[in-house]
Design a protein around this motif. Structure first.
Motif, mmCIF file in Angstrom:
data_model
loop_
_atom_site.group_PDB
_atom_site.id
_atom_site.type_symbol
_atom_site.label_atom_id
_atom_site.label_comp_id
_atom_site.label_asym_id
_atom_site.label_seq_id
_atom_site.Cartn_x
_atom_site.Cartn_y
_atom_site.Cartn_z
ATOM 1 N N ARG A 16 -2.964 14.609 -41.701
ATOM 2 C CA ARG A 16 -4.262 15.046 -41.188
ATOM 3 C C ARG A 16 -5.414 14.530 -42.038
ATOM 4 O O ARG A 16 -6.493 14.268 -41.519
ATOM 5 N N GLN A 19 -5.928 11.014 -40.702
ATOM 6 C CA GLN A 19 -6.555 10.992 -39.371
ATOM 7 C C GLN A 19 -8.006 11.450 -39.435
ATOM 8 O O GLN A 19 -8.872 10.893 -38.767
ATOM 9 N N SER A 20 -8.269 12.459 -40.248
ATOM 10 C CA SER A 20 -9.641 12.958 -40.333
ATOM 11 C C SER A 20 -10.556 11.946 -41.017
ATOM 12 O O SER A 20 -11.736 11.862 -40.687
ATOM 13 N N LEU A 23 -11.632 9.746 -38.329
ATOM 14 C CA LEU A 23 -12.556 10.470 -37.464
ATOM 15 C C LEU A 23 -13.948 10.526 -38.087
ATOM 16 O O LEU A 23 -14.964 10.503 -37.394
ATOM 17 N N THR A 294 -2.316 26.148 -41.148
ATOM 18 C CA THR A 294 -3.731 26.004 -40.796
ATOM 19 C C THR A 294 -4.566 25.644 -42.018
ATOM 20 O O THR A 294 -5.537 24.890 -41.925
ATOM 21 N N VAL A 297 -4.345 21.918 -42.582
ATOM 22 C CA VAL A 297 -5.144 21.180 -41.598
ATOM 23 C C VAL A 297 -6.643 21.280 -41.927
ATOM 24 O O VAL A 297 -7.370 20.294 -41.927
ATOM 25 N N ALA A 301 -9.309 18.283 -43.370
ATOM 26 C CA ALA A 301 -10.587 17.918 -42.749
ATOM 27 C C ALA A 301 -11.711 17.979 -43.771
ATOM 28 O O ALA A 301 -12.599 17.114 -43.801
ATOM 29 N N ASN B 16 -6.777 28.855 -33.003
ATOM 30 C CA ASN B 16 -7.360 27.922 -33.970
ATOM 31 C C ASN B 16 -8.478 27.105 -33.339
ATOM 32 O O ASN B 16 -9.492 26.822 -33.954
ATOM 33 N N ALA B 46 -16.256 14.284 -33.158
ATOM 34 C CA ALA B 46 -15.484 14.561 -34.375
ATOM 35 C C ALA B 46 -15.147 16.046 -34.452
ATOM 36 O O ALA B 46 -14.002 16.432 -34.702
ATOM 37 N N VAL B 49 -12.567 16.997 -31.626
ATOM 38 C CA VAL B 49 -11.230 16.446 -31.906
ATOM 39 C C VAL B 49 -10.594 17.229 -33.047
ATOM 40 O O VAL B 49 -9.404 17.580 -33.006
ATOM 41 N N GLU B 50 -11.372 17.547 -34.065
ATOM 42 C CA GLU B 50 -10.863 18.316 -35.200
ATOM 43 C C GLU B 50 -10.360 19.684 -34.714
ATOM 44 O O GLU B 50 -9.286 20.143 -35.104
ATOM 45 N N ARG B 53 -7.142 19.208 -32.752
ATOM 46 C CA ARG B 53 -6.016 18.896 -33.643
ATOM 47 C C ARG B 53 -5.574 20.108 -34.443
ATOM 48 O O ARG B 53 -4.489 20.112 -35.008
ATOM 49 N N SER B 54 -6.421 21.123 -34.517
ATOM 50 C CA SER B 54 -6.025 22.302 -35.288
ATOM 51 C C SER B 54 -5.075 23.187 -34.488
ATOM 52 O O SER B 54 -4.608 24.204 -34.972
ATOM 53 N N PRO B 56 -1.740 24.430 -33.369
ATOM 54 C CA PRO B 56 -0.407 24.275 -33.971
ATOM 55 C C PRO B 56 0.648 23.745 -33.006
ATOM 56 O O PRO B 56 1.689 23.270 -33.440
#
Ligand SMILES: Cc1cc2nc3c(=O)[nH]c(=O)nc-3n(C[C@H](O)[C@H](O)[C@H](O)COP(=O)(O)OP(=O)(O)OC[C@H]3O[C@@H](n4cnc5c(N)ncnc54)[C@H](O)[C@@H]3O)c2cc1C
Ligand code: SF4
Lengths: 410, 64
Positions: A16, A19-20, A23, A294, A297, A301, B16, B46, B49-50, B53-54, B56
């Motif tokens: 992540r 990927q972030s 982004l 979580t 993730v 970010a 989420n 952004a 998408v974030e 993607r969060s 689960p």
């Protein structure tokens, strides 16, 4: 010349972050270094759907080679990082040349705490895909499963094995399961949940030794009892993968120590993400390390943002969140619960089929909640935590939503 | 414009996504995600998408 960000650890935190970064418009090279040969995969299903056989290994892949190529992420799998030359900006690897970096992200996660009762075949831990495969193979042979440790992973694996038709016993030295996380009343309900689903529980008792071989183990318990089992799962927590870092001179204290922006306290171009990261939570004024999905993730970010915005980095101040699926309970925990926090319980598992335990550290404002089978309450709590809601306000909001609907028990 | 899509059968109500982008995602009474809007202006990409993607269980995707 392109800048290079090297990310160590090819699981959710590392993937992540990569990927972030894209982004956020990062244009330099991104190299993802992993110890395991496997393509990056997701861990929560290892004790749930993948163990149950209702999801395939392919479905938990986090990044395949095509996706990596598309995003310009260079995968360097199968060779662990073994040290960092901080002054020289080099990541040293086993069996491969060192890698130069401009920014380094450490996302090496955690390992299952090893079994203190030996590692011979038939005695399992559950952390990696390989662990999951061998546990699944042994469960398929049938016979009693003994689970040592009634934490999230032990409890989930016990529930899954039970659903597969195995006889399961859970042993935990705590008299009330999960009582380190919740209070006794809620912890008691977790015990009831296991028993009503046919899991035998032996709580308040530890394991002294495990004798015998695969297929016919005998667990000698501290209360003098013996427990027979064909397979044993040891689920007694995790330890951060930080040993390889400490030799490089970075400060390590049960995890890599970071500032509020997730930068190593002694090297601002080195960052940490996920289970291995101990960072300063500005709002709580404490150093914390969280071992939940979580968090990995959200921290990924934040670190990607801070790498691409070094002039105005963002402090990382999340509200903790974890979910767990056990039998027919969907358990969700937000913020700070248990310990000395006062609590109010709304709903009852046997009457309403759902409940929320609301916690307050200061006696007024919501600091956290444990919620079972109640998505709307979860949302109200997660929103309320951000907005600073009181337990009383939340209670008034949630109580009218309750209608009696007995929990199915199998 | 990119659009966000939800796999309602996969959604597990973890919320989420709602925490990540409350102006795009909500939950219904059964705890299944509701899309409040589907079109994502480039400037918000952004963030959305974030948030997607969060999830689960990867129930959300943003497609071009
Ligand atoms: C069975 C199971 C069920 C779970 N269920 C839930 C759940 O329901 N909800 C929830 O919130 N969380 C759950 N978790 C926790 C969640 O999976 C973790 O918090 C998450 O995986 C942390 O991600 P990470 O990337 O920080 O670390 P990890 O996932 O531990 O990954 C670290 C990676 O780094 C690699 N690595 C380690 N050392 C090196 C090195 N020296 N060089 C290179 N690579 C290295 C490892 O091989 C690994 O790939 C579960 C975990 C497990 C094991
Ligand atoms: S994060 Fe995923 S599972 Fe959770 S509510 Fe949103 S779509 Fe559903």
């Amino acid at each position: 010349m392109d800048t290079v960000t090297v990310i160590v650890g090819s699981s959710i935190g590392g993937v992540r972050t990569a990927q972030s970064l894209r982004l956020e418009g990062y244009e330099g090279r991104i190299v993802l270094v992993g110890e395991e040969e496997e393509l990056p995969y997701d861990k929560p299903p290892l004790s749930k759907s993948v163990l149950a056989g209702t999801a395939t290994e392919a479905s938990i892949c986090l990044l395949n080679r095509d996706q990596a190529e598309e995003s310009g992420i260079e995968l360097e799998l199968g060779h662990p990082a073994i040290g960092i030359d901080i002054a020289g900006n080099l990541l040293q690897r086993q069996g491969r040349e060192a890698l130069h970096f401009d920014n380094l992200v450490i996302a090496t996660g955690a390992s299952a705490r090893p079994s203190p009762w030996g590692h011979r075949s038939g005695i399992h831990v559950l952390r990696t895909l390989g662990d999951g495969r061998s546990l699944r193979a042994d469960l398929a042979k049938g016979g009693q499963l003994a689970v040592v440790g009634a934490g999230f992973i032990g409890a989930e694996a016990a529930a899954t094995a039970r659903a597969l038709g195995l006889e399961v016993t859970v042993v935990d030295p705590l008299p009330i399961p999960m009582s380190r996380i919740f209070n006794a009343e809620v912890g008691q309900w977790f015990g009831d949940l296991h028993r009503s689903n046919g899991v035998t529980t032996i709580f308040g008792t530890g394991v002294e030794a495990i004798d015998g071989e695969q297929g016919s183990f005998t667990l000698r318990l501290t209360n003098g009892q013996n427990l027979e089992a064909a397979t044993v799962l040891v689920g007694i927590g995790a330890v951060p993968n930080d040993a390889w870092i400490s030799s490089s001179g970075l400060l390590v204290d049960n995890g890599l120590v970071l500032d509020e922006y997730c930068r190593a306290v002694d090297a601002a171009h080195i960052y940490g993400v996920g289970d291995v990261a101990r960072w300063r939570h500005q709002k709580y004024g404490e150093d914390m390390r969280i071992e939940h999905w979580t968090n990995a993730v959200e921290q990924a970010a934040c670190v990607a943002y801070n790498i691409t915005h070094p002039e105005n980095p963002r402090a990382y101040t999340p509200v903790e969140y974890v979910w767990s699926d056990q039998h027919d309970w969907k358990i969700q925990v937000v913020g700070r619960v248990g310990g000395k926090a006062e609590h109010a319980i709304i709903g009852h598992p046997e009457v309403h089929g759902r409940f929320a335990a609301l916690y307050t550290v200061d006696g007024t404002n919501l600091s956290g909640a444990a919620i079972v089978n109640w998505p709307k309450a979860l949302l109200a709590c997660r929103r309320g935590m951000g907005a600073g809601i009181t337990v009383q306000e939340l209670r008034q909001k949630l109580e009218p939503m309750l209608t009696p609907q007995p929990l199915r028990t199998s | 414009m990119p659009v966000v899509k939800a796999d309602l059968a996969a959604c597990q109500g973890y919320a989420n996504c709602v925490v990540g982008a409350a102006d795009y995602f909500d939950l219904d009474d059964d705890g299944i995600v509701v899309l409040l809007k589907t079109e994502v202006p480039e400037a918000e990409r952004a963030r959305v998408v974030e948030a997607a993607r969060s999830c689960p269980v990867s129930a959300l995707i943003v497609e071009d």
